[in-house]
Motif scaffolding. Structure first.
Motif, PDB file in Angstrom:
ATOM      1  N   ALA A 160       1.042  -1.190   0.024  1.00  0.00           N
ATOM      2  CA  ALA A 160      -0.108  -0.053   0.093  1.00  0.00           C
ATOM      3  C   ALA A 160       0.916   1.328   0.079  1.00  0.00           C
ATOM      4  O   ALA A 160       2.048   1.040   0.699  1.00  0.00           O
ATOM      5  CB  ALA A 160      -0.888  -0.015   1.260  1.00  0.00           C
ATOM      6  N   ALA A 161       0.456   2.238  -1.038  1.00  0.00           N
ATOM      7  CA  ALA A 161       1.365   3.431  -0.954  1.00  0.00           C
ATOM      8  C   ALA A 161       0.620   4.665  -0.365  1.00  0.00           C
ATOM      9  O   ALA A 161      -0.757   4.818  -0.119  1.00  0.00           O
ATOM     10  CB  ALA A 161       1.579   3.840  -2.238  1.00  0.00           C
ATOM     11  N   ASP A 162       1.354   5.660   0.042  1.00  0.00           N
ATOM     12  CA  ASP A 162       0.668   6.899   0.257  1.00  0.00           C
ATOM     13  C   ASP A 162       1.216   7.942  -0.536  1.00  0.00           C
ATOM     14  O   ASP A 162       2.190   7.972  -1.026  1.00  0.00           O
ATOM     15  CB  ASP A 162       1.429   7.498   1.752  1.00  0.00           C
ATOM     16  CG  ASP A 162       1.055   6.509   2.943  1.00  0.00           C
ATOM     17  OD1 ASP A 162      -0.066   5.836   3.092  1.00  0.00           O
ATOM     18  OD2 ASP A 162       2.147   6.175   3.702  1.00  0.00           O
ATOM     19  N   HIS A 163      -0.064   8.929  -0.675  1.00  0.00           N
ATOM     20  CA  HIS A 163      -0.079   9.909  -1.654  1.00  0.00           C
ATOM     21  C   HIS A 163      -0.552  11.140  -1.064  1.00  0.00           C
ATOM     22  O   HIS A 163      -1.068  11.201  -0.052  1.00  0.00           O
ATOM     23  CB  HIS A 163      -1.095   9.603  -2.853  1.00  0.00           C
ATOM     24  CG  HIS A 163      -0.739   8.229  -3.548  1.00  0.00           C
ATOM     25  ND1 HIS A 163       0.016   8.258  -4.680  1.00  0.00           N
ATOM     26  CD2 HIS A 163      -1.368   7.230  -3.089  1.00  0.00           C
ATOM     27  CE1 HIS A 163       0.170   6.710  -4.988  1.00  0.00           C
ATOM     28  NE2 HIS A 163      -0.661   6.301  -4.057  1.00  0.00           N
ATOM     29  N   GLU A 164      -0.051  12.311  -1.497  1.00  0.00           N
ATOM     30  CA  GLU A 164      -0.252  13.593  -0.867  1.00  0.00           C
ATOM     31  C   GLU A 164      -0.852  14.544  -1.889  1.00  0.00           C
ATOM     32  O   GLU A 164      -0.403  14.652  -3.144  1.00  0.00           O
ATOM     33  CB  GLU A 164       0.892  14.133  -0.543  1.00  0.00           C
ATOM     34  CG  GLU A 164       0.701  15.765   0.339  1.00  0.00           C
ATOM     35  CD  GLU A 164       1.863  16.205   0.894  1.00  0.00           C
ATOM     36  OE1 GLU A 164       2.503  15.638   1.914  1.00  0.00           O
ATOM     37  OE2 GLU A 164       2.360  17.115   0.443  1.00  0.00           O
ATOM     38  N   VAL A 165      -2.092  15.227  -1.550  1.00  0.00           N
ATOM     39  CA  VAL A 165      -2.549  16.112  -2.531  1.00  0.00           C
ATOM     40  C   VAL A 165      -2.642  17.487  -1.546  1.00  0.00           C
ATOM     41  O   VAL A 165      -3.067  17.635  -0.446  1.00  0.00           O
ATOM     42  CB  VAL A 165      -4.233  15.637  -2.620  1.00  0.00           C
ATOM     43  CG1 VAL A 165      -4.851  16.870  -3.469  1.00  0.00           C
ATOM     44  CG2 VAL A 165      -4.085  14.336  -3.552  1.00  0.00           C
ATOM     45  N   ARG A 166      -1.962  18.458  -2.105  1.00  0.00           N
ATOM     46  CA  ARG A 166      -1.989  19.629  -1.565  1.00  0.00           C
ATOM     47  C   ARG A 166      -3.161  20.601  -1.730  1.00  0.00           C
ATOM     48  O   ARG A 166      -3.790  20.654  -2.763  1.00  0.00           O
ATOM     49  CB  ARG A 166      -0.693  20.542  -1.780  1.00  0.00           C
ATOM     50  CG  ARG A 166       0.351  19.706  -1.367  1.00  0.00           C
ATOM     51  CD  ARG A 166       1.749  20.559  -1.352  1.00  0.00           C
ATOM     52  NE  ARG A 166       1.854  20.784  -2.983  1.00  0.00           N
ATOM     53  CZ  ARG A 166       2.467  21.814  -3.613  1.00  0.00           C
ATOM     54  NH1 ARG A 166       2.838  22.813  -2.788  1.00  0.00           N
ATOM     55  NH2 ARG A 166       2.589  21.926  -4.799  1.00  0.00           N
ATOM     56  N   MET A 167      -3.842  21.216  -0.815  1.00  0.00           N
ATOM     57  CA  MET A 167      -4.972  22.173  -1.024  1.00  0.00           C
ATOM     58  C   MET A 167      -4.606  23.654  -1.071  1.00  0.00           C
ATOM     59  O   MET A 167      -3.964  23.977   0.217  1.00  0.00           O
ATOM     60  CB  MET A 167      -6.074  22.009   0.094  1.00  0.00           C
ATOM     61  CG  MET A 167      -6.571  20.560   0.194  1.00  0.00           C
ATOM     62  SD  MET A 167      -7.679  20.261   1.748  1.00  0.00           S
ATOM     63  CE  MET A 167      -6.533  19.988   2.991  1.00  0.00           C
ATOM     64  N   LEU A 168      -4.507  24.230  -2.155  1.00  0.00           N
ATOM     65  CA  LEU A 168      -3.729  25.507  -2.323  1.00  0.00           C
ATOM     66  C   LEU A 168      -4.683  26.552  -2.674  1.00  0.00           C
ATOM     67  O   LEU A 168      -5.670  26.468  -3.523  1.00  0.00           O
ATOM     68  CB  LEU A 168      -2.783  25.502  -3.671  1.00  0.00           C
ATOM     69  CG  LEU A 168      -1.818  24.144  -3.389  1.00  0.00           C
ATOM     70  CD1 LEU A 168      -0.854  23.977  -4.720  1.00  0.00           C
ATOM     71  CD2 LEU A 168      -0.953  24.344  -2.494  1.00  0.00           C
ATOM     72  N   ASP A 169      -4.270  27.596  -2.436  1.00  0.00           N
ATOM     73  CA  ASP A 169      -4.889  28.878  -2.822  1.00  0.00           C
ATOM     74  C   ASP A 169      -4.444  29.186  -4.247  1.00  0.00           C
ATOM     75  O   ASP A 169      -5.148  29.768  -4.938  1.00  0.00           O
ATOM     76  CB  ASP A 169      -4.254  30.203  -1.947  1.00  0.00           C
ATOM     77  CG  ASP A 169      -4.938  30.190  -0.496  1.00  0.00           C
ATOM     78  OD1 ASP A 169      -5.817  29.296  -0.063  1.00  0.00           O
ATOM     79  OD2 ASP A 169      -4.198  30.929   0.357  1.00  0.00           O
TER      80      ASP A 169
END
Length: 147
Positions: free
Chosen positions: A22-31
């Motif tokens: 299982a992998a971890d992914h990151e999604v950034r919440m940006l202005d």
């Protein structure tokens, strides 16, 4: 006694191997990001079943909330301005939004494994676009990457 330990150790190794896959992914919440203002980055993400996606705020007043999930999947609503993780087990296309910035087109698409519900996701996207005043093309762009 040794015969009992061998199956247990094999089971333990297999369990650890599954967890390691299982992998971890990151999604950034940006202005502001590559696709304009009020965006998730990346806006489209393809992951494997069992992977975890972590939403990380990099601005104020952002969250991640599912707008459409495949049958059998759990919906989510992350807290405002705090990192939030979701593990996605059900295959298919997921649509998500930032609740306060949906009118500005702050949406994203995650494909988990095969896009078994692509037609339903496209129909849900059309309905979701009724709530978007600016940036409707982002949703089309991200859905266009589904394979």
């Amino acid at each position: 006694m040794k015969l009992r330990l061998i199956p247990l150790s094999v089971a333990l190794c297999l369990g650890l191997a599954s967890a390691a896959q299982a992998a971890d992914h990151e999604v950034r919440m940006l202005d502001s990001g590559a696709d304009g203002s009020m965006v998730f980055e990346p806006g489209y993400l393809k992951v494997a079943p069992g992977d975890t996606v972590r939403f990380v705020p990099a601005g104020m007043a952002h969250n991640s909330a599912s707008a459409f999930v495949p049958d059998g999947a759990e919906a989510w609503k992350g807290p405002m301005d705090k990192p939030f993780s979701v593990t996605l087990d059900a295959e298919g296309v997921y649509l998500y939004q930032c609740d306060p910035h949906l009118p500005l087109g702050m949406v994203g698409v995650i494909q988990v494994g095969d896009a078994v519900n692509a037609e339903d996701a496209a129909a849900a996207a059309e309905a979701l676009k009724a709530n978007i005043a600016m940036g409707k093309e982002r949703l089309d762009k991200y859905l266009g990457q589904v394979d």
